[in-house]
Design an enzyme around this catalytic site. Sequence first.
Site, PDB file in Angstrom:
ATOM      1  N   GLY A  64      -3.707   0.498  -6.321  1.00  0.00           N
ATOM      2  CA  GLY A  64      -2.897  -0.041  -7.414  1.00  0.00           C
ATOM      3  C   GLY A  64      -2.743  -1.544  -7.359  1.00  0.00           C
ATOM      4  N   VAL A  65      -1.525  -2.016  -7.637  1.00  0.00           N
ATOM      5  CA  VAL A  65      -1.211  -3.446  -7.639  1.00  0.00           C
ATOM      6  C   VAL A  65      -1.516  -4.059  -6.267  1.00  0.00           C
ATOM      7  CG1 VAL A  65       0.694  -5.123  -7.775  1.00  0.00           C
ATOM      8  CG2 VAL A  65       0.523  -3.299  -9.471  1.00  0.00           C
ATOM      9  N   ASP A  66      -1.123  -3.362  -5.214  1.00  0.00           N
ATOM     10  CA  ASP A  66      -1.328  -3.853  -3.851  1.00  0.00           C
ATOM     11  C   ASP A  66      -2.803  -4.131  -3.582  1.00  0.00           C
ATOM     12  OD1 ASP A  66      -0.589  -4.555  -1.238  1.00  0.00           O
ATOM     13  OD2 ASP A  66      -0.544  -2.481  -0.546  1.00  0.00           O
TER      14      ASP A  66
ATOM     15  N   TYR B 154       3.850   5.954  -6.699  1.00  0.00           N
ATOM     16  CA  TYR B 154       5.128   6.367  -6.106  1.00  0.00           C
ATOM     17  C   TYR B 154       5.974   7.206  -7.069  1.00  0.00           C
ATOM     18  CZ  TYR B 154       4.430   3.462  -1.928  1.00  0.00           C
ATOM     19  OH  TYR B 154       3.968   2.917  -0.751  1.00  0.00           O
TER      20      TYR B 154
END
Length: 180
Positions: free
Chosen positions: A35-37, A129
């Site tokens: 994802g963003v990470d 999440y």
Amino acid sequence: MTTKPTIKLVQGDITEQHADAIVNAANSSLLGGGGVDGAIHRKGGPEILDACRDLRASQYGRGLPTGQAVATTAGRLHADHVIHTVGPVWTEEEDRSELLVSCYRESLRVAAELGAHSVVFPAISTGIYGWPMDDGARLALRTVHEEARLPVAEVRFVLFDEGAYDCFELALAELERPSS
């Protein structure tokens, strides 16, 4: 009188944003993920991973606790800093709202300590999440509205798709609606 930051919504790619600080929805290892990470680590380059490894070797040997925030270099991103924060995993069995609020509050605290004028956030915890987007938007916007202080003058929420943007737009309209 405290000056509130300007809150803006953008649909797009967080790694393309120009800002003093970009907030990363990190996992507790600080070593990248999905994802963003993953996107921030890929686009920012090895400098971010090296800084995260240094944090793990010093004060965060067991990883960054949920709800906390820490800053590193932004590497090749169009920013001075990346602020890593670990969001909670959503569950029906336990109210973890305060941990999600803490992600935004602590990220803003770190941004202010860094002297950041512009801060870019993703929708923390609303991806893998599982946090419901409408609730995540409401908590994020309310926290930024209540907690952001100078020098932070602009907060941008960068939402990956139209559905997320629409949820944040609705929550922002609610927040800005005059109370009767």
